[in-house]
Design an enzyme around this catalytic site. Structure first.
Site, PDB file in Angstrom:
ATOM      1  N   ASP A   8       0.863  -1.182   0.000  1.00  0.00           N
ATOM      2  CA  ASP A   8       0.000   0.000   0.000  1.00  0.00           C
ATOM      3  C   ASP A   8       0.903   1.236   0.000  1.00  0.00           C
ATOM      4  O   ASP A   8       2.139   1.129  -0.104  1.00  0.00           O
ATOM      5  CB  ASP A   8      -1.002  -0.046   1.168  1.00  0.00           C
ATOM      6  N   CYS A  66       2.677  -3.545   4.046  1.00  0.00           N
ATOM      7  CA  CYS A  66       1.884  -2.375   4.417  1.00  0.00           C
ATOM      8  C   CYS A  66       2.620  -1.733   5.583  1.00  0.00           C
ATOM      9  O   CYS A  66       3.761  -2.115   5.868  1.00  0.00           O
ATOM     10  CB  CYS A  66       0.428  -2.725   4.720  1.00  0.00           C
ATOM     11  N   THR A  68       2.383  -1.775   8.917  1.00  0.00           N
ATOM     12  CA  THR A  68       2.798  -2.740   9.940  1.00  0.00           C
ATOM     13  C   THR A  68       2.984  -4.147   9.374  1.00  0.00           C
ATOM     14  O   THR A  68       3.605  -4.998  10.015  1.00  0.00           O
ATOM     15  CB  THR A  68       1.726  -2.858  11.033  1.00  0.00           C
ATOM     16  N   HIS A  99       9.058 -24.450   8.583  1.00  0.00           N
ATOM     17  CA  HIS A  99       8.016 -25.121   9.366  1.00  0.00           C
ATOM     18  C   HIS A  99       6.607 -24.925   8.807  1.00  0.00           C
ATOM     19  O   HIS A  99       5.761 -25.795   8.962  1.00  0.00           O
ATOM     20  CB  HIS A  99       8.028 -24.614  10.821  1.00  0.00           C
ATOM     21  N   HIS A 134       6.135 -31.292  10.115  1.00  0.00           N
ATOM     22  CA  HIS A 134       5.587 -29.985   9.722  1.00  0.00           C
ATOM     23  C   HIS A 134       4.577 -30.141   8.591  1.00  0.00           C
ATOM     24  O   HIS A 134       3.616 -29.372   8.504  1.00  0.00           O
ATOM     25  CB  HIS A 134       6.718 -29.038   9.326  1.00  0.00           C
TER      26      HIS A 134
HETATM   27  C1  RB5 Z   1      -2.200   2.549   6.459  1.00  0.00           C
HETATM   28  O1  RB5 Z   1      -2.251   3.772   7.135  1.00  0.00           O
HETATM   29  C2  RB5 Z   1      -1.967   1.416   7.447  1.00  0.00           C
HETATM   30  O2  RB5 Z   1      -3.092   1.236   8.231  1.00  0.00           O
HETATM   31  C3  RB5 Z   1      -1.605   0.151   6.714  1.00  0.00           C
HETATM   32  O3  RB5 Z   1      -0.451   0.367   5.969  1.00  0.00           O
HETATM   33  C4  RB5 Z   1      -1.298  -1.072   7.547  1.00  0.00           C
HETATM   34  O4  RB5 Z   1      -0.330  -0.809   8.507  1.00  0.00           O
HETATM   35  C5  RB5 Z   1      -2.457  -1.786   8.080  1.00  0.00           C
HETATM   36  O5  RB5 Z   1      -2.349  -2.863   8.680  1.00  0.00           O
END
Ligand code: RB5
Length: 153
Positions: A8, A66, A68, A99, A134
């Site tokens: 993203d 993304c 996180t 695994h 596994h």
């Molecule tokens: C975008 O602001 C953020 O929410 C997205 O990149 C991600 O971290 C969501 O899990």
């Protein structure tokens, strides 16, 4: 190796870095977007593109990013046949292959720097599924998917 990648807006820069890094290693990398850091996009749309490429055999592995990595991993793991592993360190990526037979690596663009991300990608791409006990566990993941599909029938 053919690898599909997408991100993203929040992880666009790390996606560009990792795309170039994997290409420099000789991999055939298919970039499925997004194409800038400014336009807010929805990570599930980009997760699905890569997961479809993996399931269709267009790519051996997928890489999703993304902010996180959480949204991408949650989305990707809704797709039958996908085993997506959010890895913030190389050891997890090695075990995700060894695994869990993960077929998608997920990285967090707001959590990881480029060097750590490179090492994590290396660990993922250079590790093989160990099979044995596994395989039995991974097969059971497939059984859960089958059961879900049956329940929806
Ligand atoms: C975008 O602001 C953020 O929410 C997205 O990149 C991600 O971290 C969501 O899990």
């Amino acid at each position: 190796m053919r690898i599909a990648i997408s991100s993203d807006h929040a992880s666009f820069e790390l996606k560009e870095h990792i795309k170039k890094y994997m290409s420099s290693l000789g991999h055939d990398v298919s970039d499925m977007g997004t194409d800038n850091a400014e336009t807010g996009v929805d990570y599930p749309d980009f997760a699905l593109k890569v997961c479809d490429a993996v399931n269709d055999g267009e790519a051996r592995f997928g890489v999703l990013l993304c902010g996180t990595g959480l949204g991408m991993s949650i989305s990707a793991n809704k797709v039958n046949g996908i085993r997506a592993a959010l890895c913030y360190m190389p050891e997890c990526a090695k075990l995700a292959r060894g695994h869990n037979d993960a077929n998608v690596l997920v990285l967090g663009g707001r959590i990881m720097g480029p060097q750590l991300a490179e090492w994590t990608v290396d660990a993922f791409l250079n590790s093989e599924f160990e099979g044995g006990r596994h395989a039995r566990r991974v097969d059971k993941i497939g059984e859960i998917e089958k059961k879900q599909l049956k329940d929806f029938d």
